[in-house]
Write a protein that holds these residues in place. Structure first.
Motif, short mmCIF file in Angstrom:
data_model
loop_
_atom_site.label_atom_id
_atom_site.label_comp_id
_atom_site.label_asym_id
_atom_site.label_seq_id
_atom_site.Cartn_x
_atom_site.Cartn_y
_atom_site.Cartn_z
N GLY A 59 10.29 -2.74 9.92
CA GLY A 59 10.89 -1.46 9.58
C GLY A 59 10.25 -0.26 10.24
N GLY A 60 8.97 -0.37 10.60
CA GLY A 60 8.26 0.75 11.20
C GLY A 60 7.55 0.33 12.48
N ASN A 61 6.79 1.23 13.01
CA ASN A 61 6.02 1.00 14.24
C ASN A 61 6.88 0.88 15.49
OD1 ASN A 61 3.73 0.82 12.49
ND2 ASN A 61 2.70 -0.31 14.11
N ILE A 86 15.37 -8.24 1.30
CA ILE A 86 14.18 -9.03 1.60
C ILE A 86 13.25 -8.98 0.39
CG2 ILE A 86 12.14 -9.20 3.10
CD1 ILE A 86 13.83 -7.87 5.30
N PRO A 87 12.71 -10.12 -0.06
CA PRO A 87 11.77 -10.09 -1.19
C PRO A 87 10.63 -9.12 -0.93
CG PRO A 87 12.36 -12.36 -0.65
CD PRO A 87 12.95 -11.50 0.44
N LEU A 88 10.19 -8.46 -1.98
CA LEU A 88 9.26 -7.36 -1.82
C LEU A 88 7.84 -7.78 -1.47
CD1 LEU A 88 10.45 -5.06 -4.75
CD2 LEU A 88 11.23 -5.12 -2.38
N ASP A 89 7.57 -9.10 -1.48
CA ASP A 89 6.25 -9.55 -1.06
C ASP A 89 6.24 -10.04 0.39
OD1 ASP A 89 7.77 -11.83 -1.44
OD2 ASP A 89 6.15 -12.98 -2.39
N GLU A 90 7.38 -9.91 1.08
CA GLU A 90 7.47 -10.32 2.47
C GLU A 90 7.50 -9.09 3.39
OE1 GLU A 90 10.65 -12.96 3.40
OE2 GLU A 90 10.24 -14.31 1.72
N GLN A 121 0.81 -1.21 0.00
CA GLN A 121 0.00 0.00 0.00
C GLN A 121 0.85 1.26 0.00
OE1 GLN A 121 -3.69 -0.19 2.06
NE2 GLN A 121 -3.45 1.84 2.97
N ALA A 122 2.08 1.17 0.51
CA ALA A 122 2.92 2.36 0.59
C ALA A 122 4.39 1.95 0.67
CB ALA A 122 2.54 3.21 1.80
N VAL A 123 5.26 2.94 0.46
CA VAL A 123 6.70 2.79 0.67
C VAL A 123 7.09 3.71 1.82
CG1 VAL A 123 9.00 3.14 -0.30
CG2 VAL A 123 7.18 2.14 -1.71
N MET A 124 7.76 3.15 2.82
CA MET A 124 8.20 3.93 3.97
C MET A 124 9.70 4.17 3.83
SD MET A 124 7.76 3.22 8.10
CE MET A 124 6.20 2.41 7.87
N ASP A 125 10.11 5.43 3.76
CA ASP A 125 11.50 5.80 3.60
C ASP A 125 12.17 6.06 4.95
OD1 ASP A 125 11.78 5.69 0.77
OD2 ASP A 125 10.66 7.56 0.60
N HIS A 126 13.42 5.61 5.07
CA HIS A 126 14.19 5.73 6.30
C HIS A 126 15.61 6.20 5.98
CE1 HIS A 126 11.32 2.80 8.29
NE2 HIS A 126 11.22 2.39 7.04
N TYR A 127 16.36 6.50 7.03
CA TYR A 127 17.81 6.59 6.90
C TYR A 127 18.41 5.64 7.93
CZ TYR A 127 18.81 9.46 11.11
OH TYR A 127 18.99 9.92 12.39
N THR A 128 19.63 5.19 7.68
CA THR A 128 20.19 4.11 8.50
C THR A 128 20.67 4.58 9.86
OG1 THR A 128 22.42 4.42 7.56
CG2 THR A 128 20.93 2.85 6.45
N LEU A 139 2.70 -4.40 7.79
CA LEU A 139 1.96 -5.38 7.01
C LEU A 139 1.58 -4.85 5.63
CD1 LEU A 139 -0.36 -6.51 9.91
CD2 LEU A 139 1.40 -7.91 8.84
N LEU A 140 1.81 -3.54 5.41
CA LEU A 140 1.38 -2.89 4.17
C LEU A 140 2.51 -2.18 3.44
CD1 LEU A 140 -1.84 -1.17 5.59
CD2 LEU A 140 -1.73 -3.34 4.35
N CYS A 141 3.71 -2.17 4.02
CA CYS A 141 4.77 -1.29 3.49
C CYS A 141 6.01 -2.02 3.01
CB CYS A 141 5.20 -0.30 4.58
SG CYS A 141 3.98 0.96 4.96
N ILE A 142 6.60 -1.48 1.95
CA ILE A 142 7.97 -1.78 1.56
C ILE A 142 8.85 -0.71 2.19
CG2 ILE A 142 9.61 -1.82 -0.38
CD1 ILE A 142 7.33 -2.98 -2.08
N HIS A 143 9.93 -1.13 2.83
CA HIS A 143 10.81 -0.21 3.54
C HIS A 143 12.09 0.04 2.75
CE1 HIS A 143 8.42 -0.29 7.25
NE2 HIS A 143 8.22 -1.58 6.98
N VAL A 144 12.45 1.31 2.57
CA VAL A 144 13.65 1.70 1.84
C VAL A 144 14.55 2.52 2.78
CG1 VAL A 144 14.58 3.01 -0.12
CG2 VAL A 144 12.44 1.71 -0.37
#
Length: 286
Positions: free
Chosen positions: A82-84, A74-78, A27-34, A114-119
């Motif tokens: 990364g958040g919460n 990590i495969p993009l469907d798993e 549903q969304a992409v969550m952007d981070h920095y390391t 459960l809805l996000c790809i993390h970058v």
């Protein structure tokens, strides 16, 4: 000139960074920095594949971006953690509130993982995000939009970790929100990722670059580019770029067809990939 240079190197399945459950949907992409100055994408592979299991910490991200490449861990469907913020955060974005018995939260507020790809954007030794890392992140965003059409709504589908839970991440883009808007503007095509040269300057001149012949040469090519602090290209992407390279290091394959791209060729290709690696090591004096 920044190219996507997207590679896959999946960490092993484990409880702490790759639990193996499937996302409910993207549903969304969550952007981070390391928040880890000086550590590149490969360093984070080592951390999330090994160290995190030893210290028993829950964390993770799908894609790590540095100034030379983007690495899928990590495969993009798993899903991953990364958040919460450990499952204890109150969600600021109601659209990312998801519940599933596989991922309980102490707040009962649902979980965005459960809805996000993390970058994750990697940091330079001085703690800054290199401009090439930001450009490559925009290219990763565009790649994800091609793969998942539901992400085409750039300004609503790409969010900072801060937007989801209030965490100070990515810190430079929380302190200065215009930096994140610029990233999204690049993603959306409003700001060119690679500026086009003036018509009278058909080719951009760069100081140094590495070109690889095939995927088998990517590892040693990346090591060389990292050591020399220069760009990394494959043959096809280099052929399509309007640029001139003062010094081109060739890793794998022949030098045929490359002379019009460079003033000087350094041929480091061997009879096979192991021989090529030996030549690169010798060239670096190691």
């Amino acid at each position: 000139m920044v190219v996507l240079n997207y590679q896959k190197k999946h960490i092993r399945k484990n409880e702490f960074s790759r639990p193996g459950y499937k996302l409910l949907r993207v549903q969304a992409v969550m952007d981070h920095y390391t928040a880890n100055p000086g550590a590149d994408a490969e360093d984070h592979f080592e951390y999330f594949d090994k160290t995190i299991i030893q210290i028993k910490r829950y964390a993770g991200a799908h894609i790590f971006v540095d100034r030379y490449k983007a690495l899928e861990l990590i495969p993009l469907d798993e899903g991953t953690f990364g958040g919460n913020d450990g499952g204890n955060a109150t969600l600021k974005l109601q659209t990312l509130r998801a519940r599933d018995p596989r991922y309980p939260t102490s707040t009962g507020d649902g979980n965005a993982n459960l809805l996000c790809i993390h970058v994750e954007m990697c940091l330079e030794p001085d703690g800054t995000i290199h401009p090439d890392t930001i450009k490559r992140t925009a290219l990763v965003h565009q790649m994800l939009q091609r793969k998942f059409p539901q992400l085409k709504d750039t300004y609503n589908r790409f969010v900072r970790h801060f937007d989801v839970t209030g965490k100070n991440c990515p810190a430079p883009m929380v302190k200065n929100p215009s930096l994140y808007k610029n990233l999204l503007d690049m993603t959306h095509g409003l700001i060119p990722i690679n500026l086009v040269s003036k018509p009278k300057e058909e080719e951009e001149m760069i100081k140094m670059a590495v070109v690889v012949y095939s995927d088998a040469d990517l590892s040693v090519g990346y090591d060389l580019a990292n050591e020399k602090k220069c760009g990394l290209y494959n043959r096809k992407s280099l052929a399509n770029e309007k640029l001139k390279i003062n010094e081109l290091m060739v890793v794998g394959g022949s030098t045929e067809g490359l002379k019009d791209k460079t003033n000087r060729i350094i041929d480091l290709s061997g009879a096979n990939r192991w021989d090529t690696r030996k030549k690169v090591i010798s060239y670096l004096g190691k």
